[in-house]
Design a protein around this motif. Structure first.
Motif, PDB file in Angstrom:
ATOM      1  N   VAL A 115       0.646  -1.279   0.091  1.00 50.07           N
ATOM      2  CA  VAL A 115       0.071   0.025   0.055  1.00 50.07           C
ATOM      3  C   VAL A 115       0.811   1.242  -0.095  1.00 50.07           C
ATOM      4  O   VAL A 115       1.752   1.574   0.863  1.00 50.07           O
ATOM      5  CB  VAL A 115      -0.817   0.160   1.274  1.00 50.07           C
ATOM      6  CG1 VAL A 115      -1.632   1.286   1.147  1.00 50.07           C
ATOM      7  CG2 VAL A 115      -1.753  -1.156   1.229  1.00 50.07           C
ATOM      8  N   VAL A 131       0.772   5.276   0.038  1.00 48.47           N
ATOM      9  CA  VAL A 131       0.058   6.483   0.567  1.00 48.47           C
ATOM     10  C   VAL A 131       0.985   7.827   0.172  1.00 48.47           C
ATOM     11  O   VAL A 131       2.055   7.846   0.487  1.00 48.47           O
ATOM     12  CB  VAL A 131      -0.141   6.531   1.956  1.00 48.47           C
ATOM     13  CG1 VAL A 131      -0.922   7.999   2.314  1.00 48.47           C
ATOM     14  CG2 VAL A 131      -1.072   5.442   2.593  1.00 48.47           C
ATOM     15  N   ILE A 162       2.348   0.421   5.183  1.00 47.95           N
ATOM     16  CA  ILE A 162       2.238   1.132   4.147  1.00 47.95           C
ATOM     17  C   ILE A 162       3.554   1.806   3.742  1.00 47.95           C
ATOM     18  O   ILE A 162       4.782   1.579   4.438  1.00 47.95           O
ATOM     19  CB  ILE A 162       1.177   2.344   4.372  1.00 47.95           C
ATOM     20  CG1 ILE A 162       1.777   3.370   5.245  1.00 47.95           C
ATOM     21  CG2 ILE A 162      -0.118   1.967   4.630  1.00 47.95           C
ATOM     22  CD1 ILE A 162       1.031   4.674   5.713  1.00 47.95           C
ATOM     23  N   VAL A 220      -4.406   6.984  -1.604  1.00 46.59           N
ATOM     24  CA  VAL A 220      -4.025   5.401  -0.962  1.00 46.59           C
ATOM     25  C   VAL A 220      -4.146   4.678  -2.289  1.00 46.59           C
ATOM     26  O   VAL A 220      -5.445   4.385  -2.699  1.00 46.59           O
ATOM     27  CB  VAL A 220      -4.922   5.195   0.130  1.00 46.59           C
ATOM     28  CG1 VAL A 220      -4.667   3.590   0.643  1.00 46.59           C
ATOM     29  CG2 VAL A 220      -5.007   5.873   1.530  1.00 46.59           C
ATOM     30  N   ASN A 221      -3.030   4.278  -2.777  1.00 51.08           N
ATOM     31  CA  ASN A 221      -2.999   3.359  -3.911  1.00 51.08           C
ATOM     32  C   ASN A 221      -3.712   3.916  -5.083  1.00 51.08           C
ATOM     33  O   ASN A 221      -4.401   3.279  -5.770  1.00 51.08           O
ATOM     34  CB  ASN A 221      -3.522   2.083  -3.497  1.00 51.08           C
ATOM     35  CG  ASN A 221      -2.321   0.849  -2.921  1.00 51.08           C
ATOM     36  OD1 ASN A 221      -1.365   1.515  -2.642  1.00 51.08           O
ATOM     37  ND2 ASN A 221      -2.427  -0.299  -2.810  1.00 51.08           N
ATOM     38  N   PHE A 256      -8.387   9.790  -0.490  1.00 53.42           N
ATOM     39  CA  PHE A 256      -9.015   9.758   0.660  1.00 53.42           C
ATOM     40  C   PHE A 256     -10.232  10.788   0.888  1.00 53.42           C
ATOM     41  O   PHE A 256      -9.776  11.901   1.067  1.00 53.42           O
ATOM     42  CB  PHE A 256      -8.110   9.578   1.756  1.00 53.42           C
ATOM     43  CG  PHE A 256      -8.584   9.622   3.396  1.00 53.42           C
ATOM     44  CD1 PHE A 256      -9.239   8.391   3.451  1.00 53.42           C
ATOM     45  CD2 PHE A 256      -8.541  10.690   4.044  1.00 53.42           C
ATOM     46  CE1 PHE A 256      -9.712   8.677   4.859  1.00 53.42           C
ATOM     47  CE2 PHE A 256      -9.158  10.596   5.327  1.00 53.42           C
ATOM     48  CZ  PHE A 256      -9.816   9.453   5.827  1.00 53.42           C
ATOM     49  N   PHE A 283      -9.604   6.138   7.398  1.00 56.02           N
ATOM     50  CA  PHE A 283      -8.217   6.010   6.697  1.00 56.02           C
ATOM     51  C   PHE A 283      -7.652   4.727   6.717  1.00 56.02           C
ATOM     52  O   PHE A 283      -7.321   4.049   5.960  1.00 56.02           O
ATOM     53  CB  PHE A 283      -7.225   7.171   7.435  1.00 56.02           C
ATOM     54  CG  PHE A 283      -5.990   6.951   6.769  1.00 56.02           C
ATOM     55  CD1 PHE A 283      -5.501   7.375   5.435  1.00 56.02           C
ATOM     56  CD2 PHE A 283      -4.938   6.687   7.370  1.00 56.02           C
ATOM     57  CE1 PHE A 283      -4.489   7.291   4.770  1.00 56.02           C
ATOM     58  CE2 PHE A 283      -3.534   6.301   6.838  1.00 56.02           C
ATOM     59  CZ  PHE A 283      -3.316   7.082   5.467  1.00 56.02           C
ATOM     60  N   GLN A 291      -9.393   2.280   4.669  1.00 58.01           N
ATOM     61  CA  GLN A 291      -9.187   2.442   3.184  1.00 58.01           C
ATOM     62  C   GLN A 291      -7.780   1.555   3.124  1.00 58.01           C
ATOM     63  O   GLN A 291      -7.497   1.061   1.842  1.00 58.01           O
ATOM     64  CB  GLN A 291      -9.076   3.699   2.730  1.00 58.01           C
ATOM     65  CG  GLN A 291      -9.010   4.056   0.978  1.00 58.01           C
ATOM     66  CD  GLN A 291      -9.336   5.347   0.868  1.00 58.01           C
ATOM     67  OE1 GLN A 291      -9.853   6.063   1.488  1.00 58.01           O
ATOM     68  NE2 GLN A 291      -8.541   5.902  -0.284  1.00 58.01           N
ATOM     69  N   VAL A 292      -6.805   1.857   4.031  1.00 62.24           N
ATOM     70  CA  VAL A 292      -5.591   1.050   3.780  1.00 62.24           C
ATOM     71  C   VAL A 292      -5.732  -0.177   3.800  1.00 62.24           C
ATOM     72  O   VAL A 292      -5.005  -1.202   3.030  1.00 62.24           O
ATOM     73  CB  VAL A 292      -4.431   1.607   4.926  1.00 62.24           C
ATOM     74  CG1 VAL A 292      -3.385   0.649   5.021  1.00 62.24           C
ATOM     75  CG2 VAL A 292      -4.206   3.064   4.811  1.00 62.24           C
TER      76      VAL A 292
END
Length: 248
Positions: free
Chosen positions: A79, A81, A113, A223-224, A228, A236, A239-240
């Motif tokens: 991931v 960010v 991440i 994120v990827n 966000f 957050f 989503q990660v």
């Protein structure tokens, strides 16, 4: 890309700021504050200034070239960010002082991440100068020194809202800050390099990504490749986690 400034005079509201890039783009703001302490952990909540935009483009992932960008975390992390920020942005300072430590503890240091910083220098002339200087630090001293400088520069950002549109981050200030973060020798090396090349081409590369992703405020997180648009630290992390599942 031409230097861009917010229109109008800043209003000194506690930890609140709106930035207008130009008349065709919306104003937005992020507010970060502590709302309580549970055990030894701090829950940080953030609100996005335009609630009507929540969810907009949230399902669209954009291809991003991360090569040559400063980062923190495990190189093999699935991931990625991105934080888009301006060193003169007080909300970015708040982000880095309050929200980021949680991200660092929970997600970066645990290898979940890889965290990048991308310049979006639009507030004042020293926004761009500090971005150029930071890029020079990265080029001359490497990733670790960049992040030391990055953190200290945000800590030294003036608290007076009026300073936002004053030329505060002059070259001597930046060199002194770097010396405090690293060493006098390293600072002298970067100062010499900055005189011959300010790495504005790297700042322009960042600005090209800003335009590609339609970023219009700072700080903004991706994120990827997905923006966000949540409202809490829990959103957050979720989503990660979803991004990580998508890579398996």
């Amino acid at each position: 890309m031409a230097k861009q400034k917010p229109k109008g005079k800043s209003k000194a509201k506690s930890q609140t700021k709106n930035y207008v890039r130009n008349k065709n783009q919306k104003s937005s703001s992020w507010i970060f504050w502590f709302i309580g302490i549970i055990a030894l952990g701090i829950i940080v909540v953030l609100f996005v200034g335009n609630p009507g935009d929540k969810g907009k483009d949230s399902n669209q992932s954009v291809s991003i070239d991360y090569k040559g960008q400063p980062y923190l975390g495990d190189q093999s992390a699935d991931v990625k960010v991105i934080e888009f920020g301006d060193y003169k942005c007080p909300i970015c300072k708040n982000f880095n002082m309050s929200f980021f430590p949680e991200v660092d503890k929970d997600l970066i240091k645990t290898g979940k991440i890889k965290f990048y910083f991308i310049n979006y220098p639009f507030i004042n002339v020293d926004s761009r100068r500090s971005a150029q200087f930071a890029e020079t630090v990265y080029a001359e001293l490497g990733n670790d020194s960049f992040w030391k400088f990055h953190e200290l520069l945000y800590k030294k950002q003036p608290s007076d809202p009026e300073d936002e549109h004053r030329d505060i981050f002059k070259e001597d200030f930046l060199v002194k800050t770097l010396a405090e973060a690293t060493s006098e020798k390293d600072a002298a090396k970067v100062k010499k390099a900055f005189s011959s090349s300010n790495h504005d081409e790297d700042v322009k590369k960042d600005e090209a990504l800003v335009s590609k992703l339609n970023v219009d405020s700072t700080p903004t997180l991706f994120v990827n490749g997905k923006k966000f648009t949540g409202s809490t630290y829990g959103d957050f992390k979720k989503q990660v986690e979803e991004a990580a599942k998508g890579k398996k």
